[in-house]
Design a protein around this motif. Structure first.
Motif, short mmCIF file in Angstrom:
data_model
loop_
_atom_site.label_atom_id
_atom_site.label_comp_id
_atom_site.label_asym_id
_atom_site.label_seq_id
_atom_site.Cartn_x
_atom_site.Cartn_y
_atom_site.Cartn_z
N LYS A 139 -0.87 11.56 -0.30
CA LYS A 139 -0.72 10.11 -0.46
C LYS A 139 -2.01 9.52 0.09
O LYS A 139 -2.16 9.42 1.30
CB LYS A 139 0.48 9.62 0.36
N ASP A 140 -2.92 9.22 -0.76
CA ASP A 140 -4.18 8.69 -0.25
C ASP A 140 -4.58 7.34 -0.84
O ASP A 140 -4.63 6.35 -0.14
CB ASP A 140 -5.30 9.72 -0.40
N LYS B 104 0.69 3.94 -2.82
CA LYS B 104 0.27 5.32 -2.56
C LYS B 104 1.30 6.31 -3.09
O LYS B 104 0.95 7.35 -3.65
CB LYS B 104 0.12 5.54 -1.05
N ALA C 135 -4.38 3.83 -2.56
CA ALA C 135 -3.40 2.78 -2.78
C ALA C 135 -3.85 1.90 -3.94
O ALA C 135 -3.05 1.26 -4.61
CB ALA C 135 -3.22 1.93 -1.53
N ASN D 180 0.82 -1.21 0.00
CA ASN D 180 0.00 0.00 0.00
C ASN D 180 0.86 1.26 0.00
O ASN D 180 0.55 2.24 -0.68
CB ASN D 180 -0.92 0.02 1.23
#
Length: 551
Positions: free
Chosen positions: A422-423, A369, A425, A365
């Motif tokens: 960064k949100d 991200k 993934a 993830n």
RNA sequence: GGCCCGUUGGUCAAGAGGCCUAAGACACCGCCCUUUCACGGCGGUAACACGAGUUCGAAUCUCGUACGGGUCACCA
């Protein structure tokens, strides 16, 4: 003709070529010094497995870093386990993950290269030619044992605590004569061809595994099967012939093969071939009830690489994650070269872990991200819609109904941001994440945080409505919140509030939260000012009114 | 059971006898920055499986134990 020659003719009467024919047909590769030839040789028994992807990546990057060749070969010697469309699934899967194929099967139906055919079921004559030669040299012989015979021997061995297998005195047909064999064949008996192993368990062999280092094992003394009764070779034999003829320099495969290496080395030597370098890749593990175990096709959805596509993970992210497992120095390199193509990373097999790594979703993830955060909105749009088109038709319709709107939505905190958020993934998260942009997905939620009074919120929203201008830039937008704040005893500056919390009911930050809840139903979203611009004046007023209504 | 391989924080791992008072990353926690969230910055919790031996000195070498993994097919 002696016994061996007669036997060879009896067993394989239709083979009229000799190994020399194939040796000449498949010449040495013309490659620069140090170039490594690698391959992946999957069995078409189902979909592309994460482990296969991983070893393919290791093989691919090994070839790439050395200026060599990476090819595919289909190991379809077991017809029982074959699955329809299996080849296509695996090959296409490799391409989808950016594993380029230089040679061999380049699609479900096309082959490329002069060392083919790259499918073992089409190479029967080649294998049989070498087997026939081995029989002539007294290095192989027919065995007429049935499954029941073998089972009986095994039982005796187990009872007497003797190592099981077809070796030594238990190699019943080892010295079978031409006459005996002929009689059995005339009776209609079927046979396999076994290696006449010259090895002894007493001897030790060592080999240098390019990944695991020096390994020492007992020499092979088992007369294992070369050719099955249907005339198709076993993996061991096909491996020796193919990797020799196709001039593979490095055999990088799953470490379940380690215990077969003595067989393989013996075979190469007996056939007069140069032994390739071996490297055994540790499997990717998974935590199951506190216990570490190999990821299993049967139990784990993520074993099928298709799982990642469905989830909406970018294939490059999965690859980059696998690179962090494959090379312990990859992450450092990535930090130093944030924009470089991973293929330019100098890969070193010695840097590979010798024990199996646990599959770490957190890490995937994070890699993901970071990758998505670096994309511009156009790119995100392209990838997101491509994913939705395949896996979420309803969402796809929403996204593409007004592409300018969607792109504006995706540009928030991204295109102009110094430090993009960064949100996301994976794309499957987007629907939930952006829900408030779409009428069909948006459900208002007017729950206020505990520290905010409903009456204040209502009064603030009513006041804010009057000054709100959709054309305001971020600064002007926030200035307006600060402007109305004192009217409700809220501090315009956070610092003021923190310095003297008792003098205020809250800060401009709390007011923004009220507005955010009115507009999005959440306390956590990207930049609110931008969201309001994208949503437009009417929609925002509508949502503010709706909240005032319920308060 | 035989034969192989392995074991450093929750995870991935650096580490080749003194540089180890054991790096870094992810996760977690705290603080700062901040209109929220995130990013970023600073800091924190947390590990050499165990026991012997070799050595002036061991995470590192040797042996044993435990635990984990792989393999013992006419499957790959």
């Amino acid at each position: 003709m002696d016994n061996r020659e007669l036997l060879a003719e009896l067993l394989l009467p239709n083979i009229d070529k000799t190994p020399d024919y194939y040796e000449n047909m498949y010449p040495e590769r013309n490659l620069p010094e140090g170039a490594r030839v690698t391959r992946v040789a999957p069995s078409p028994t189902g979909y592309l497995h994460l482990g296969t992807l991983f070893t393919s990546l290791v093989n691919r990057i090994t070839a790439t870093s050395s200026g060599g060749v990476f090819y595919t070969r289909i190991e379809d010697t077991d017809k029982k386990r074959e699955v329809e469309g299996g080849i296509e699934d695996i090959i296409d899967g490799l391409w989808r993950f950016g594993i380029t194929i230089d040679e061999g099967f380049i699609s479900g139906s096309e082959q490329k290269g002069i060392y083919g055919p790259y499918q073992q079921s089409h190479r029967a004559e080649i294998y049989q030619t070498y087997v026939k030669d081995l029989i002539k040299k007294g290095l192989a012989y027919p065995c007429f044992c049935t499954a029941e015979d073998l089972e009986a021997v095994r039982k005796v061995q187990e009872e007497n605590k003797i190592r099981t297998g077809y070796h030594g005195e238990y190699a019943r047909h080892r010295d079978i004569s031409y006459e005996e064999a002929k009689a059995l064949i005339d009776e209609g008996k079927t046979f396999v061809v076994r290696l006449r192993s010259p090895g002894s368990e007493e001897n030790r062999i060592t080999f240098d595994d390019t990944i695991k280092g020096k390994i020492e094992m007992p020499e092979n003394d088992e007369d294992f099967v070369l050719l099955k009764s249907d005339g198709i070779p076993t993996y061991h034999f096909a491996h020796a012939i193919d990797d020799h003829l196709m001039h593979t320099t490095h055999v990088l495969r799953g470490d379940e093969w380690i215990s077969s290496v003595p067989k393989h080395i013996q075979l190469f030597k007996l056939l007069g071939f140069k032994v390739p370098k071996y490297g055994h890749v540790s499997p990717i593990m998974k935590l199951d009830n506190g216990a570490k175990r190999k990821i299993s096709k049967r139990k784990d959805p993520e074993a099928a690489v298709h799982f990642f596509a469905e989830q909406g993970y970018e294939s490059i992210c999965v690859i980059e994650y696998l690179m962090t497992i494959a090379a312990s120095d990859f992450e450092d390199w990535r930090r130093a070269n944030p924009d470089a193509d991973y293929r330019t990373f100098k890969f070193n097999l010695k840097k590979m872990s010798v024990s199996g790594a646990l599959f770490d979703e957190n890490k995937l993830n994070d890699v993901s991200k970071t990758k998505i955060a670096a994309m511009k909105s156009d790119e995100v749009y392209e990838h997101l819609t491509a994913w939705a088109k395949e896996f979420d038709g309803e969402f796809y319709e929403m996204l593409t109904a007004n592409s300018d709107f969607t792109k504006a939505m995706l540009a928030i905190d991204r295109d102009d941001a110094k430090k993009p958020r960064k949100d996301l993934a994976k794309w499957s998260e987007a629907k939930q994440y952006f829900a408030y942009f779409f009428d069909a997905l948006y459900t208002p939620n007017h729950t206020l945080p505990e520290n905010i009074d409903a009456a204040d919120a209502k009064a603030f929203l009513a006041e804010y409505k009057k000054v709100y201008d959709v054309a305001d830039d971020r600064q002007a937008w926030f200035d307006k919140i600060k402007l109305v704040a004192p009217k409700f005893q809220f501090a315009a500056e956070t610092k003021e509030y923190k310095a003297n919390p008792d003098a205020y009911k809250g800060s401009a930050g709390d007011l923004s939260t009220i507005l955010r809840i009115a507009i999005t139903g959440r306390t956590n979203t990207p930049d609110l000012c931008s969201i309001m611009q994208v949503l437009g004046y009417d929609e925002c007023i509508k949502r503010i009114d709706a909240m005032i209504e319920v308060l």
